[in-house]
Design a protein around this motif. Structure first.
Motif, PDB file in Angstrom:
ATOM      1  N   GLY A  32       0.797  -1.229   0.000  1.00 28.67           N
ATOM      2  CA  GLY A  32       0.000   0.000   0.000  1.00 28.67           C
ATOM      3  C   GLY A  32       0.824   1.271   0.000  1.00 28.67           C
ATOM      4  O   GLY A  32       0.350   2.321   0.431  1.00 28.67           O
ATOM      5  N   CYS A  33       2.045   1.202  -0.488  1.00 30.28           N
ATOM      6  CA  CYS A  33       2.972   2.339  -0.382  1.00 30.28           C
ATOM      7  C   CYS A  33       2.424   3.636  -0.992  1.00 30.28           C
ATOM      8  O   CYS A  33       2.769   4.723  -0.534  1.00 30.28           O
ATOM      9  N   ARG A  34       1.543   3.534  -1.976  1.00 26.19           N
ATOM     10  CA  ARG A  34       0.960   4.766  -2.546  1.00 26.19           C
ATOM     11  C   ARG A  34       0.092   5.509  -1.523  1.00 26.19           C
ATOM     12  O   ARG A  34      -0.155   6.699  -1.665  1.00 26.19           O
ATOM     13  N   GLY A  35      -0.352   4.798  -0.507  1.00 30.30           N
ATOM     14  CA  GLY A  35      -1.135   5.431   0.547  1.00 30.30           C
ATOM     15  C   GLY A  35      -0.351   6.483   1.316  1.00 30.30           C
ATOM     16  O   GLY A  35      -0.930   7.419   1.880  1.00 30.30           O
ATOM     17  N   PHE A  36       0.980   6.342   1.331  1.00 26.92           N
ATOM     18  CA  PHE A  36       1.817   7.339   2.010  1.00 26.92           C
ATOM     19  C   PHE A  36       1.623   8.732   1.409  1.00 26.92           C
ATOM     20  O   PHE A  36       1.854   9.734   2.080  1.00 26.92           O
ATOM     21  N   LEU A  37       1.204   8.791   0.152  1.00 25.61           N
ATOM     22  CA  LEU A  37       0.977  10.085  -0.490  1.00 25.61           C
ATOM     23  C   LEU A  37      -0.149  10.866   0.190  1.00 25.61           C
ATOM     24  O   LEU A  37      -0.211  12.086   0.066  1.00 25.61           O
ATOM     25  N   TYR A  38      -1.026  10.177   0.900  1.00 28.29           N
ATOM     26  CA  TYR A  38      -2.127  10.837   1.603  1.00 28.29           C
ATOM     27  C   TYR A  38      -1.729  11.308   3.002  1.00 28.29           C
ATOM     28  O   TYR A  38      -2.472  12.054   3.630  1.00 28.29           O
ATOM     29  N   SER A  39      -0.592  10.865   3.496  1.00 28.35           N
ATOM     30  CA  SER A  39      -0.151  11.247   4.843  1.00 28.35           C
ATOM     31  C   SER A  39       0.008  12.756   5.021  1.00 28.35           C
ATOM     32  O   SER A  39      -0.457  13.298   6.029  1.00 28.35           O
TER      33      SER A  39
END
Length: 183
Positions: A32-39
């Motif tokens: 789910g590494c693309r989720g870090f973009l929402y951090s």
């Protein structure tokens, strides 16, 4: 001293009992590494609403109430910072150890939060109020709820692994900031 026992019972022991899940959590973060973009979005929204909520807490002091009066995850970082200067290197090592335990705790617990509390908006509300157990003050609940809405969006749009990465990245930012401010 009582808070230390509370910290051990609620944070340290469960974290070490759950260490066997660490490899799977690392794989989840990778998937789910693309989720870090929402951090950064969740952090900014949380910070913005926290500033507004702190003004409300100044007008309504009961909003400052929290169970142990400190967030249990960051408590050792805050308390350890006062002793770090007196203890020298030992205090700095203890502060760093508490930082690592905090990171492990959120790494292991954030996945389960995402898995069980993102299916509906009702569960996001319940998840928000569960933070009271950790010692979160009442005025911090609106920022947590707003962040939860962002994590729910990521969960609905992508997957639990992506919302987990967004949640973990946001919490790492918060824990790191608490650590840096305590030094």
């Amino acid at each position: 001293m009582e808070l230390l026992y509370y910290y051990l019972a609620v944070i340290v022991i469960p974290t070490f009992l759950a260490l066997k899940e660490l490899p799977e959590r690392l794989r989840s973060l990778h998937r789910g590494c693309r989720g870090f973009l929402y951090s950064p979005v969740a952090f900014t929204v949380g910070l913005f609403t926290l500033v507004i909520a702190e003004y409300a807490a100044e007008a309504l002091p009961f909003l400052k109430w929290g169970l142990p009066e400190y967030n249990i995850i960051t408590l050792p970082l805050m308390e350890g910072s006062a002793d770090a200067g007196a203890l020298g290197l030992t205090g700095q090592i203890l502060s760093f150890a508490f930082l690592l335990i905090s990171i492990l705790t959120i790494m292991l617990s954030n996945f389960w939060e995402e898995k069980y509390f993102r299916d509906s908006y009702k569960l996001v509300v319940i998840w928000t109020f569960i933070h009271l157990i950790m010692g979160t003050a009442l005025y911090a609940l609106p920022p947590i709820f707003c962040q939860g809405l962002i994590f729910k969006h990521v969960y609905d749009k992508y997957s639990v692994d992506h919302s987990y990465a967004a949640h973990f990245g946001t919490n790492i930012t918060l824990i790191s900031l608490a650590f840096l401010l305590s030094c």
